[in-house]
Enzyme design. Sequence first.
Site, PDB file in Angstrom:
ATOM      1  N   ARG A  27       0.822  -1.213   0.000  1.00 26.74           N
ATOM      2  CA  ARG A  27       0.000   0.000   0.000  1.00 26.74           C
ATOM      3  C   ARG A  27       0.857   1.266   0.000  1.00 26.74           C
ATOM      4  NH1 ARG A  27      -5.720  -0.492   1.520  1.00 26.74           N
ATOM      5  NH2 ARG A  27      -6.251  -2.611   0.984  1.00 26.74           N
ATOM      6  N   ARG A  31      -3.451   6.780   0.988  1.00 22.63           N
ATOM      7  CA  ARG A  31      -3.949   7.978   1.659  1.00 22.63           C
ATOM      8  C   ARG A  31      -2.970   8.692   2.586  1.00 22.63           C
ATOM      9  NH1 ARG A  31      -9.320   5.424   3.896  1.00 22.63           N
ATOM     10  NH2 ARG A  31      -7.921   3.647   3.762  1.00 22.63           N
ATOM     11  N   ARG A  40      -6.788  11.468  -5.958  1.00 20.72           N
ATOM     12  CA  ARG A  40      -8.032  10.761  -5.616  1.00 20.72           C
ATOM     13  C   ARG A  40      -9.226  11.712  -5.699  1.00 20.72           C
ATOM     14  NH1 ARG A  40     -12.052   8.236  -3.827  1.00 20.72           N
ATOM     15  NH2 ARG A  40     -12.088   6.828  -2.059  1.00 20.72           N
ATOM     16  N   ASP A  77      -6.965  -2.665  -7.281  1.00 21.56           N
ATOM     17  CA  ASP A  77      -7.474  -3.267  -6.049  1.00 21.56           C
ATOM     18  C   ASP A  77      -7.833  -4.718  -6.326  1.00 21.56           C
ATOM     19  OD1 ASP A  77      -8.359  -2.321  -3.192  1.00 21.56           O
ATOM     20  OD2 ASP A  77      -9.826  -3.798  -3.858  1.00 21.56           O
ATOM     21  N   TYR A 153     -15.201 -11.277   0.285  1.00 26.32           N
ATOM     22  CA  TYR A 153     -15.912 -10.032  -0.049  1.00 26.32           C
ATOM     23  C   TYR A 153     -17.142 -10.324  -0.894  1.00 26.32           C
ATOM     24  CZ  TYR A 153     -12.019  -7.389   1.843  1.00 26.32           C
ATOM     25  OH  TYR A 153     -11.081  -6.861   2.696  1.00 26.32           O
TER      26      TYR A 153
HETATM   27  C1  LIG Z   1      -2.313  -3.967  -3.506  1.00 19.93           C
HETATM   28  C2  LIG Z   1      -3.465  -3.020  -3.245  1.00 19.93           C
HETATM   29  C3  LIG Z   1      -4.681  -3.379  -2.615  1.00 19.93           C
HETATM   30  N1  LIG Z   1      -5.466  -2.257  -2.547  1.00 19.93           N
HETATM   31  C4  LIG Z   1      -4.789  -1.184  -3.082  1.00 19.93           C
HETATM   32  C5  LIG Z   1      -3.550  -1.650  -3.565  1.00 19.93           C
HETATM   33  C6  LIG Z   1      -2.633  -0.742  -4.386  1.00 19.93           C
HETATM   34  C7  LIG Z   1      -1.251  -0.865  -4.487  1.00 19.93           C
HETATM   35  C8  LIG Z   1      -0.384  -0.506  -3.291  1.00 19.93           C
HETATM   36  O1  LIG Z   1      -0.090  -1.408  -2.492  1.00 19.93           O
HETATM   37  O2  LIG Z   1       0.090   0.651  -3.212  1.00 19.93           O
HETATM   38  C9  LIG Z   1      -5.276   0.189  -3.201  1.00 19.93           C
HETATM   39  C10 LIG Z   1      -6.379   0.627  -2.324  1.00 19.93           C
HETATM   40  N2  LIG Z   1      -7.560  -0.023  -2.127  1.00 19.93           N
HETATM   41  C11 LIG Z   1      -8.384   0.736  -1.295  1.00 19.93           C
HETATM   42  C12 LIG Z   1      -7.700   1.933  -0.966  1.00 19.93           C
HETATM   43  C13 LIG Z   1      -8.255   3.083  -0.152  1.00 19.93           C
HETATM   44  C14 LIG Z   1      -9.215   3.802  -1.018  1.00 19.93           C
HETATM   45  C15 LIG Z   1      -9.269   5.283  -0.836  1.00 19.93           C
HETATM   46  O3  LIG Z   1      -8.475   6.042  -1.422  1.00 19.93           O
HETATM   47  O4  LIG Z   1     -10.207   5.726  -0.121  1.00 19.93           O
HETATM   48  C16 LIG Z   1      -6.441   1.877  -1.603  1.00 19.93           C
HETATM   49  C17 LIG Z   1      -5.352   2.917  -1.584  1.00 19.93           C
HETATM   50  C18 LIG Z   1      -9.768   0.380  -0.928  1.00 19.93           C
HETATM   51  C19 LIG Z   1      -9.953  -0.923  -0.258  1.00 19.93           C
HETATM   52  N3  LIG Z   1      -9.653  -2.152  -0.805  1.00 19.93           N
HETATM   53  C20 LIG Z   1      -9.964  -3.139   0.081  1.00 19.93           C
HETATM   54  C21 LIG Z   1     -10.527  -2.534   1.228  1.00 19.93           C
HETATM   55  C22 LIG Z   1     -11.114  -3.263   2.409  1.00 19.93           C
HETATM   56  C23 LIG Z   1     -10.140  -3.630   3.474  1.00 19.93           C
HETATM   57  C24 LIG Z   1     -10.858  -4.343   4.610  1.00 19.93           C
HETATM   58  O5  LIG Z   1     -11.792  -5.135   4.394  1.00 19.93           O
HETATM   59  O6  LIG Z   1     -10.442  -4.083   5.746  1.00 19.93           O
HETATM   60  C25 LIG Z   1     -10.523  -1.149   1.036  1.00 19.93           C
HETATM   61  C26 LIG Z   1     -11.002  -0.075   1.963  1.00 19.93           C
HETATM   62  C27 LIG Z   1      -9.730  -4.577  -0.174  1.00 19.93           C
HETATM   63  C28 LIG Z   1      -8.291  -4.915  -0.400  1.00 19.93           C
HETATM   64  N4  LIG Z   1      -7.455  -4.369  -1.367  1.00 19.93           N
HETATM   65  C29 LIG Z   1      -6.219  -4.957  -1.321  1.00 19.93           C
HETATM   66  C30 LIG Z   1      -6.267  -5.956  -0.326  1.00 19.93           C
HETATM   67  C31 LIG Z   1      -5.143  -6.919  -0.045  1.00 19.93           C
HETATM   68  C32 LIG Z   1      -4.058  -6.319   0.771  1.00 19.93           C
HETATM   69  C33 LIG Z   1      -4.411  -5.972   2.191  1.00 19.93           C
HETATM   70  O7  LIG Z   1      -4.800  -6.886   2.947  1.00 19.93           O
HETATM   71  O8  LIG Z   1      -4.272  -4.785   2.532  1.00 19.93           O
HETATM   72  C34 LIG Z   1      -7.535  -5.938   0.265  1.00 19.93           C
HETATM   73  C35 LIG Z   1      -8.059  -6.811   1.387  1.00 19.93           C
HETATM   74  C36 LIG Z   1      -5.037  -4.732  -2.184  1.00 19.93           C
END
Ligand SMILES: Cc1c2[nH]c(c1CCC(=O)O)Cc1[nH]c(c(CCC(=O)O)c1C)Cc1[nH]c(c(CCC(=O)O)c1C)Cc1[nH]c(c(CCC(=O)O)c1C)C2
Length: 347
Positions: A27, A31, A40, A77, A153
């Site tokens: 990540r 943010r 964003r 994502d 999910y």
């Molecule tokens: C690899 C990756 C992910 N998401 C994002 C990336 C981008 C690349 C990076 O790592 O920079 C952007 C990525 N994805 C998201 C964001 C935040 C969105 C925003 O800007 O508001 C970002 C930067 C949104 C997101 N996407 C997801 C959630 C839910 C998390 C939960 O259930 O607790 C959420 C809120 C699902 C998600 N998404 C991801 C996972 C696996 C990794 C982990 O466990 O963190 C999972 C579970 C993977």
Amino acid sequence: MSASSEKRFLRALRGEALTPPPFWLMRQAGRYLPEYRATRAEAGDFLSLCYTPDFAVEVTLQPLRRYGFDAAILFSDILVIPDALGQGVRFVKGEGPQLDPIRSAEELSRLDPERVLPHLAPVFETVKRLSGEIPQTTALIGFCGAPWTVATYMVEGHGSKDYAATKKWAYGDPEGFDRLIGLLVDVTTDYLIAQVDAGAEALQIFDSWAGVLPEEAFTRWVTRPIGEIVRRVKAARPGVPIIGFPRGAGLLYEGFIDATGVDAVSLDTTVPLAWARDRLQSRCCVQGNLDPILVVTGGQAMLDGIDRILEILGRGPFVFNLGHGIVPETPPEHVAQLADRIRSFQG
Ligand SMILES: Cc1c2[nH]c(c1CCC(=O)O)Cc1[nH]c(c(CCC(=O)O)c1C)Cc1[nH]c(c(CCC(=O)O)c1C)Cc1[nH]c(c(CCC(=O)O)c1C)C2
């Protein structure tokens, strides 16, 4: 390409011990960076950010400009797969992702695997542009969610604390649940191969919720599907290194490496370092595992945490990373200090 001119991140994944180790952060685009928040806001909703190559390329590059990581990870994502299948995914501000849940094998007819690759064409365009734009020494990582985590999910309809609906289906109708997992194996394999064809040089499979399953279920819905994806991707595109992240797998990490054939495992924050060195790093490259909250804390606590990991894992095949994604509260200057500390490690 001779071994020494290959990118350092890829050399580590192939089993070389490098000092200092290559590093990137899960990540790393997100943010905690003001420039991410600005892009964003311009993109509007989160999926538009993922599906607009101009924006997705920009946010992928932002952390590289600041910190010069050894790898860039495609900005996307894991939930683009259910979106592409036609389930429909909405990112609601402050609440995380929302999907109309699928709770039985009969409901799988709502999904259309034929849509996946055409729907994700903008993601492949992003990968293609990135491979031309990242610095020559930086590797480009493509990724996906593992079938189990994506399925949670799809079945719950949102993030979950206990995964009760998913487990109820899986335990009550294992053959029916296998059909969902099998469908995800098929489309995820095609998705990863298309990322490699667009220029991804390594792949990471995120199984963020692997750690909630008992052993037998872990074998059936974590290890086997990931192993199948690894085998198929490697058969189609030999040589592409694959990192597995079965978060929370505990003692099951060991068998996971042997049974899936991954080139590296990403260690979550709870994995003991000496055990990882003795039992895992002898099998493959390891990546990890600083507690993301230590990067929020900063100061001596963060530096000590980094040093301990480098001390124990830094002499074998290793990629420095966090044990899970960086959190939005992280001060960007702490990430700069972390980068300096890793780069000054002398072995
Ligand atoms: C690899 C990756 C992910 N998401 C994002 C990336 C981008 C690349 C990076 O790592 O920079 C952007 C990525 N994805 C998201 C964001 C935040 C969105 C925003 O800007 O508001 C970002 C930067 C949104 C997101 N996407 C997801 C959630 C839910 C998390 C939960 O259930 O607790 C959420 C809120 C699902 C998600 N998404 C991801 C996972 C696996 C990794 C982990 O466990 O963190 C999972 C579970 C993977």
